[in-house]
Design a protein around this motif. Structure first.
Motif, PDB file in Angstrom:
ATOM      1  N   LYS A 309       0.831  -1.145  -0.061  1.00  0.00           N
ATOM      2  CA  LYS A 309       0.118   0.009   0.067  1.00  0.00           C
ATOM      3  C   LYS A 309       0.857   1.109  -0.061  1.00  0.00           C
ATOM      4  CE  LYS A 309      -3.418  -0.518   3.128  1.00  0.00           C
ATOM      5  NZ  LYS A 309      -4.606   0.258   3.836  1.00  0.00           N
ATOM      6  N   GLY A 311       4.244   1.484   0.025  1.00  0.00           N
ATOM      7  CA  GLY A 311       5.516   1.206  -0.762  1.00  0.00           C
ATOM      8  C   GLY A 311       5.892   2.124  -1.966  1.00  0.00           C
ATOM      9  N   TYR A 313       7.120   2.069  -5.811  1.00  0.00           N
ATOM     10  CA  TYR A 313       7.317   1.080  -6.850  1.00  0.00           C
ATOM     11  C   TYR A 313       8.324   1.366  -7.715  1.00  0.00           C
ATOM     12  CZ  TYR A 313       3.190  -1.693  -5.328  1.00  0.00           C
ATOM     13  OH  TYR A 313       2.498  -2.562  -4.623  1.00  0.00           O
ATOM     14  N   GLU A 314       9.186   0.385  -8.000  1.00  0.00           N
ATOM     15  CA  GLU A 314      10.264   0.770  -9.224  1.00  0.00           C
ATOM     16  C   GLU A 314       9.823   0.535 -10.592  1.00  0.00           C
ATOM     17  OE1 GLU A 314      14.208  -0.391  -7.508  1.00  0.00           O
ATOM     18  OE2 GLU A 314      14.654  -0.592  -9.754  1.00  0.00           O
ATOM     19  N   TRP A 315       9.087  -0.558 -10.636  1.00  0.00           N
ATOM     20  CA  TRP A 315       8.414  -0.800 -11.998  1.00  0.00           C
ATOM     21  C   TRP A 315       6.954  -1.560 -11.841  1.00  0.00           C
ATOM     22  CZ3 TRP A 315       6.982  -5.340 -14.783  1.00  0.00           C
ATOM     23  CH2 TRP A 315       6.798  -5.163 -16.261  1.00  0.00           C
ATOM     24  N   ILE A 316       6.142  -1.107 -12.403  1.00  0.00           N
ATOM     25  CA  ILE A 316       4.726  -1.856 -12.245  1.00  0.00           C
ATOM     26  C   ILE A 316       4.391  -2.042 -13.685  1.00  0.00           C
ATOM     27  CG2 ILE A 316       2.478  -1.548 -11.638  1.00  0.00           C
ATOM     28  CD1 ILE A 316       3.352   1.039 -10.236  1.00  0.00           C
ATOM     29  N   LYS A 318       1.783  -2.227 -16.282  1.00  0.00           N
ATOM     30  CA  LYS A 318       0.400  -1.783 -16.616  1.00  0.00           C
ATOM     31  C   LYS A 318       0.127  -1.964 -18.015  1.00  0.00           C
ATOM     32  CE  LYS A 318       1.328   2.432 -14.008  1.00  0.00           C
ATOM     33  NZ  LYS A 318       1.321   3.790 -14.016  1.00  0.00           N
ATOM     34  N   GLU A 321      -0.710   0.341 -20.956  1.00  0.00           N
ATOM     35  CA  GLU A 321       0.098   1.070 -21.335  1.00  0.00           C
ATOM     36  C   GLU A 321       1.170   0.232 -22.061  1.00  0.00           C
ATOM     37  OE1 GLU A 321       1.356   4.094 -18.895  1.00  0.00           O
ATOM     38  OE2 GLU A 321      -0.595   4.268 -17.983  1.00  0.00           O
ATOM     39  N   MET A 322       1.466  -0.658 -21.419  1.00  0.00           N
ATOM     40  CA  MET A 322       2.833  -1.339 -21.788  1.00  0.00           C
ATOM     41  C   MET A 322       2.700  -2.755 -22.997  1.00  0.00           C
ATOM     42  SD  MET A 322       4.788  -1.666 -18.395  1.00  0.00           S
ATOM     43  CE  MET A 322       5.000  -0.173 -17.457  1.00  0.00           C
TER      44      MET A 322
ATOM     45  N   HIS B 198      -2.007   9.341   2.044  1.00  0.00           N
ATOM     46  CA  HIS B 198      -3.357   8.896   1.978  1.00  0.00           C
ATOM     47  C   HIS B 198      -3.979   9.345   0.937  1.00  0.00           C
ATOM     48  CE1 HIS B 198      -2.403   6.998   5.599  1.00  0.00           C
ATOM     49  NE2 HIS B 198      -1.817   8.192   6.124  1.00  0.00           N
ATOM     50  N   TYR B 222      -3.084   5.222  -4.006  1.00  0.00           N
ATOM     51  CA  TYR B 222      -1.727   4.955  -3.644  1.00  0.00           C
ATOM     52  C   TYR B 222      -0.991   6.434  -3.240  1.00  0.00           C
ATOM     53  CZ  TYR B 222      -2.094   0.567  -5.717  1.00  0.00           C
ATOM     54  OH  TYR B 222      -2.680  -0.592  -6.231  1.00  0.00           O
ATOM     55  N   PRO B 223      -0.024   6.386  -2.295  1.00  0.00           N
ATOM     56  CA  PRO B 223       0.466   7.655  -1.781  1.00  0.00           C
ATOM     57  C   PRO B 223       0.745   8.674  -3.052  1.00  0.00           C
ATOM     58  CG  PRO B 223       1.477   5.903  -0.639  1.00  0.00           C
ATOM     59  CD  PRO B 223       0.802   5.233  -1.712  1.00  0.00           C
ATOM     60  N   SER B 241       3.092   7.151  -5.955  1.00  0.00           N
ATOM     61  CA  SER B 241       4.026   6.139  -5.891  1.00  0.00           C
ATOM     62  C   SER B 241       3.946   4.862  -6.797  1.00  0.00           C
ATOM     63  CB  SER B 241       4.236   5.381  -4.563  1.00  0.00           C
ATOM     64  OG  SER B 241       2.800   4.757  -4.210  1.00  0.00           O
ATOM     65  N   HIS B 242       2.604   5.124  -7.450  1.00  0.00           N
ATOM     66  CA  HIS B 242       2.313   3.824  -8.395  1.00  0.00           C
ATOM     67  C   HIS B 242       2.679   4.199  -9.796  1.00  0.00           C
ATOM     68  CE1 HIS B 242       0.768  -0.079  -7.743  1.00  0.00           C
ATOM     69  NE2 HIS B 242      -0.075   0.199  -8.985  1.00  0.00           N
ATOM     70  N   GLY B 243       3.013   5.544  -9.893  1.00  0.00           N
ATOM     71  CA  GLY B 243       3.422   6.033 -11.561  1.00  0.00           C
ATOM     72  C   GLY B 243       2.325   6.724 -11.832  1.00  0.00           C
ATOM     73  N   ASP B 244       1.354   7.165 -11.490  1.00  0.00           N
ATOM     74  CA  ASP B 244       0.012   7.907 -11.909  1.00  0.00           C
ATOM     75  C   ASP B 244       0.266   9.296 -11.779  1.00  0.00           C
ATOM     76  OD1 ASP B 244      -1.706   5.640 -10.255  1.00  0.00           O
ATOM     77  OD2 ASP B 244      -1.018   5.125 -12.189  1.00  0.00           O
ATOM     78  N   GLY B 261       2.302   7.120 -18.835  1.00  0.00           N
ATOM     79  CA  GLY B 261       3.648   6.902 -19.316  1.00  0.00           C
ATOM     80  C   GLY B 261       4.733   6.306 -18.009  1.00  0.00           C
ATOM     81  N   PHE B 262       4.351   6.789 -16.872  1.00  0.00           N
ATOM     82  CA  PHE B 262       5.503   6.587 -15.805  1.00  0.00           C
ATOM     83  C   PHE B 262       5.180   4.764 -15.353  1.00  0.00           C
ATOM     84  CE2 PHE B 262       8.408   8.737 -13.798  1.00  0.00           C
ATOM     85  CZ  PHE B 262       8.526   9.931 -14.188  1.00  0.00           C
ATOM     86  N   ALA B 263       6.554   4.275 -15.083  1.00  0.00           N
ATOM     87  CA  ALA B 263       6.265   2.716 -14.875  1.00  0.00           C
ATOM     88  C   ALA B 263       6.643   2.622 -13.418  1.00  0.00           C
ATOM     89  CB  ALA B 263       7.280   1.824 -15.751  1.00  0.00           C
ATOM     90  N   GLY B 264       7.057   3.729 -12.760  1.00  0.00           N
ATOM     91  CA  GLY B 264       7.416   3.431 -11.332  1.00  0.00           C
ATOM     92  C   GLY B 264       7.242   4.831 -10.555  1.00  0.00           C
ATOM     93  N   SER B 265       7.521   4.829  -9.405  1.00  0.00           N
ATOM     94  CA  SER B 265       7.070   5.808  -8.376  1.00  0.00           C
ATOM     95  C   SER B 265       7.619   7.275  -8.834  1.00  0.00           C
ATOM     96  CB  SER B 265       7.594   5.630  -7.152  1.00  0.00           C
ATOM     97  OG  SER B 265       7.520   6.511  -6.061  1.00  0.00           O
ATOM     98  N   ARG B 267       9.151  10.620  -8.117  1.00  0.00           N
ATOM     99  CA  ARG B 267       9.899  11.211  -6.813  1.00  0.00           C
ATOM    100  C   ARG B 267       9.992  12.733  -6.830  1.00  0.00           C
ATOM    101  NH1 ARG B 267      13.994   8.414  -3.814  1.00  0.00           N
ATOM    102  NH2 ARG B 267      12.839   6.656  -3.167  1.00  0.00           N
ATOM    103  N   LEU B 283      11.801   6.568  -9.813  1.00  0.00           N
ATOM    104  CA  LEU B 283      12.352   5.558  -9.664  1.00  0.00           C
ATOM    105  C   LEU B 283      12.946   4.701 -10.901  1.00  0.00           C
ATOM    106  CD1 LEU B 283      11.326   4.242  -6.317  1.00  0.00           C
ATOM    107  CD2 LEU B 283      13.269   5.537  -6.679  1.00  0.00           C
TER     108      LEU B 283
END
Lengths: 331, 379
Positions: A309, A311, A313-316, A318, A321-322, B198, B222-223, B241-244, B261-265, B267, B283
């Protein structure tokens, strides 16, 4: 009977159709070209289609023979055979592919969370567990996994929260945590978390085969430390995942045992196999498959220990999109 | 080249301690490293402009040192140890030639050059962000995990000027947890926008009698990790943090559009001051520049380390800049031109080639035409 007769005449009539179409160009495209899909009768249409298909096959064979004859006739001067296009051939170049001479990436990897393992400062100690209340297949799979991975322990989950298990594991010097998720009596997911503060990878697991379901398998795996083969992890993300897998096994394999664990990545699917090999001569190898086999697909790589919840993410993965291109892969 | 440091449009700091300058026009990224040996504990955790003319950058590193980088000279000019408290820097600011730093354990300190009479206050533990009010440089705002938003005046550091109050208990009568991840001051008024862990975006108004947020909007599950104001100051761009990434309207509190387009968190997010462009890094080791108005991805650059923070120059005329390479190569070109002029001309088809640096590739804009399968003529 009217029907076979009409069918014969219909076939004859429509047999003249292509003939008509062949003569049609001389008559300046009149009557219009005839197509099989316009026949309303399903039986007749199917018959015409089969005939067309046979014709196509004959033509294809004839073309092949002709080309082979031409090739033999040319002999040495023949142009090289054209390489057929496969999806791996046509893969879109990924800009994150790691160049072996790249200093920045090399520094990044030498100081990341797996550095203590690769510098031989820690010995891997794995905890294997499942989701709550596992059924027989998953339990047997966990036992077989623990025979393959040296220094691993299986514990029953008992409904405990992972976030509470992790601090206890760290205090008892575990380096990795594997959680096998089960749905409807078959294992379908794998969460691999590197423990002190390392990344957590979440995979979807499919095609799980236990030892008794593997044909022509060898005897039980022995306690020797296996070698590890990581195939085709080329991108930066692939490197991180590959290092995660490598850090599960002890750094020094015992070649006496002749056992090898393979993680083969193809088209973003990671195939795991466990074999015993023997060299019969310089070039000939015999292999026996032992142990379970399964296929993994990476869903997300999260920085830090398991915290889905909050953390980062470095890679998700999707999906919308992917997965737009069939020739683009991320691992 | 050192002199071309001023042509970099975006400055990005990474976890490995490398400062990267990216020129979007020429699609090149250059690394600037403080020492020849990279160290992971020199990872960049906070960056800010050293002066309003954007010629100096202050970089806060994990080991507690603050480095000064000059964009004119293209190298690090000085470094100061700003130790105190535990944890990494979560905010850096400059006021009257003194540096304001805030550490995660809550120590807010003003460092003067004389290295004496440094003023410090305790802001509360678990601070996630600290920002300076651009209109009133002596005011800073801080917020963190279970640490409500507070606005401090540096001349009176004992008490905050404004301390925010938590919202009312939710529908189960439970206390709503507080986790301010990032905040921004709205120009022109005293209002403050924050984004929380939150998945809420809140707007506070110190000039109004209520200390609770004036507006609250939720986005996603997600945060939300980064926040930036759009040029019109009526909407914000948030990253999670989910890339949105999304643009949220502040007047009505609703979602306007999402940037993909983002795949990671994510920053760090920053919008350009006048152009409708927003740069974001995260990230997944990419720097992306989107156009806010039509949600298009304008630039995407692969920078090989995980990126922590970024600064966008307010240079306006990006498109007018010459994409040609610099002077030494122009001489070579002149020689070649003489050579070619001496030869006969043959009528050929001109083929346009784009000079692309192998390290950086720009994505192809526009949709690819769908490739039709080659069908043999039907029956």
């Amino acid at each position: 009977m009217s029907d076979p007769g009409s069918m014969a005449s219909g076939a004859a009539g429509s047999a003249e159709g292509p003939g008509d179409a062949a003569r049609a160009p001389e008559q300046a495209l009149f009557p219009p070209a005839f197509s099989v899909s316009e026949i309303k009768n399903k039986q007749r249409r199917h018959f015409m289609f089969l005939r067309w298909k046979q014709q196509q096959r004959k033509e294809k064979l004839a073309n092949k023979k002709k080309r082979r004859k031409e090739r033999e006739a040319l002999g040495d001067k023949a142009p090289p055979k054209p390489v057929p296009k496969t999806i791996e051939n046509q893969r879109v170049y990924d800009e994150t592919t790691v160049d072996p001479n790249d200093e920045e990436v090399a520094f990044d990897e030498s100081t990341d969370e797996f550095a203590p393992y690769f510098n031989r400062q820690t010995i891997p100690k794995i905890l294997i567990t499942t989701s709550d209340r596992p059924r027989g297949r998953t339990v047997r799979f966990c036992e077989q996994l623990s025979t393959i991975i040296p220094n691993s322990h299986v514990y029953y989950r008992r409904g405990l929260a992972l976030k509470r298990i992790i601090p206890q594991c760290i205090s008892r010097d575990f380096t990795d945590l594997i959680v096998i998720n089960e749905d409807r009596k078959i294992p379908n997911g794998l969460v691999l978390s590197h423990l002190p503060d390392g990344p957590t990878a979440h995979f979807r697991m499919s095609s799980v085969r236990l030892r008794k379901e593997i044909k022509r398998k060898g005897k039980e795996p022995t306690k020797h430390q296996p070698e590890v083969i990581l195939n085709n992890f080329t991108t930066r993300l692939g490197h991180s995942v590959g290092r995660m897998f490598a850090s599960l096994f002890p750094h020094d394999p015992q070649f006496i045992g002749r056992q090898v664990a393979t993680f083969h990545n193809q088209r973003d699917y990671i195939f795991f196999r466990f074999h015993r090999y023997i060299f019969r001569s310089e070039k000939k190898v015999g292999i026996q498959e032992l142990g379970p086999r399964f296929t993994l697909k990476l869903r997300s790589l999260q920085k830090g220990t398991f915290d889905s919840k909050f953390g980062e993410y470095e890679w998700i993965h999707k999906h919308r999109e992917m997965d737009t291109s069939r020739r683009k892969f991320h691992l | 080249m050192a002199s071309s440091a001023r042509w970099n449009h975006v400055w990005v700091g990474s976890e490995t301690g490398i400062l990267k300058g990216v020129n979007l026009r020429r699609r090149q990224a250059t690394n600037y490293v403080a020492a020849s040996a990279l160290r992971r504990d020199e990872g960049v955790c906070a960056m800010c402009w050293g002066d309003p003319s954007e010629s100096e950058i202050l970089i806060g590193c994990l080991d507690g040192s603050v480095k000064l980088f000059s964009t004119e000279k293209g190298k690090f000019t000085e470094s100061r140890q700003c130790l105190g408290g535990e944890g990494s820097f979560c905010g850096l600011a400059v006021h009257d030639s003194s540096i304001i730093t805030c550490v995660e354990s809550g120590l807010l300190k003003v460092w003067r050059d004389a290295s004496s009479e440094n003023m410090e206050t305790q802001v509360g533990a678990g601070v996630c962000c600290m920002r300076q009010n651009p209109a009133q440089p002596q005011c800073v705002g801080t917020g963190g995990k279970e640490n409500a938003l507070k606005v401090w005046d540096l001349h009176r550091p004992e008490e905050p000027i404004f301390r925010a109050k938590n919202v009312q208990n939710d529908w189960l009568n439970l206390r709503v947890p507080v986790w301010e991840r990032d905040l921004q001051f709205l120009p022109g008024s005293e209002k403050i926008v924050t984004c929380t862990g939150h998945h809420q975006v809140r707007l506070y108004d110190p000039s109004s009698p209520q200390r609770r947020p004036v507006l609250e909007a939720t986005y996603g599950e997600y945060p939300l990790t980064a926040l930036s104001l759009t040029p019109g100051a009526d909407s914000v761009v948030v990253g999670s943090s989910h890339g949105d990434m999304a643009v949220i309207d502040l007047r009505q509190g609703r979602l306007v559009k999402c940037l993909k387009g983002f795949a990671g968190s994510v920053r760090s997010v920053q919008c350009h001051l006048t152009l409708p462009l927003v740069a974001s890094c995260g990230l997944d080791r990419f720097l992306r520049v989107h156009n806010i108005e039509d949600k298009r991805l304008v630039h995407k650059v692969y920078l090989k380390s995980r990126l922590n923070c970024l600064l966008l120059t307010s240079c306006e005329k990006w498109e007018d800049e010459d994409p040609e390479p610099t002077a030494p190569q122009a001489d070579v070109k002149e020689e070649e031109d003489e050579l070619w002029d001496g030869m006969e001309t043959v009528a050929t088809r001109t083929v346009l080639k784009r000079t692309v640096d192998p390290n950086v590739r720009e994505i192809q804009l526009g949709k690819h035409p769908k490739k039709q399968k080659r069908m043999s003529p039907g029956p």
